[in-house]
Design an enzyme around this catalytic site. Sequence first.
Site, PDB file in Angstrom:
ATOM      1  N   ARG A  38      18.163   4.437 -23.845  1.00  0.00           N
ATOM      2  CA  ARG A  38      18.067   4.797 -25.268  1.00  0.00           C
ATOM      3  C   ARG A  38      18.737   6.120 -25.597  1.00  0.00           C
ATOM      4  NH1 ARG A  38      14.193   3.050 -28.782  1.00  0.00           N
ATOM      5  NH2 ARG A  38      13.835   5.164 -29.460  1.00  0.00           N
ATOM      6  N   GLU A  71       0.806  -1.229   0.000  1.00  0.00           N
ATOM      7  CA  GLU A  71       0.000   0.000   0.000  1.00  0.00           C
ATOM      8  C   GLU A  71       0.833   1.270   0.000  1.00  0.00           C
ATOM      9  OE1 GLU A  71      -1.280  -2.774   1.196  1.00  0.00           O
ATOM     10  OE2 GLU A  71      -3.000  -2.680  -0.148  1.00  0.00           O
TER      11      GLU A  71
END
Length: 218
Positions: free
Chosen positions: A161, A123
């Site tokens: 990338r 949670e």
Amino acid sequence: MKFDIITIFPGIFNGFLSESLLSKAIKKKIITIKTHYLRDWTEDKHQTVDGKPYGGGPGLVFRIEPLFEAIQSLSLKFKVKSSKLRKKEKIILFSPRGKKFTNELAKKWSKLDQLIFICGRYEGVDERVAEHIADEVVSIGDYVLNGGEVAAMVVIEAVARQLPGFMHDADSAVKDDHAQYTKPEIFEPKKGIKWRVPKVLLSGDHKKIDEWREKHGR
Ligand code: ADE
């Protein structure tokens, strides 16, 4: 560039790190990625990483102590006074409540030497981790995941990338920003229906092609 991932599910990353461009970049030493098992920084027999929330309520919350110990061993944040020494590392906590991750952020972070990711689960995470330990709290989108692991993978891929040498050619980090087609010129999904490649792309007229791409970019 080094990525350190703090998680209670290191196995989630196995396939991700062993396939495709990412595994090549690891072999080429463009990136180093290490997963760290949060329970290794616990001291009790049951290797407890979570506890009941103060004030009551359902679910369990990640405790601060194991996370602090993990950060102590992976980061300079609480070891050095000079912020200069820390300039090129960042501690990121993943949370659906965080600031939105974008390609701009990916570009900025690709200039760093080290990113340390805290993958929350259950949670939530004791809020003092966001207040005192993390440099930034980041969300990958307006939806709730089971934890930060998938978010860490998204961020690693987007940042990696941007690194020189990661992609096959110099400019492909920006590819996929306009519509593209390949053979066949005409595809017939069923008789009488034809899906065609836009004529301008077959014309050989590079000025016109550039204009078309400009219009069909993101
Ligand atoms: N953990 C749970 N949901 C998340 C999200 N959308 N982004 C980052 N971390 C998360």
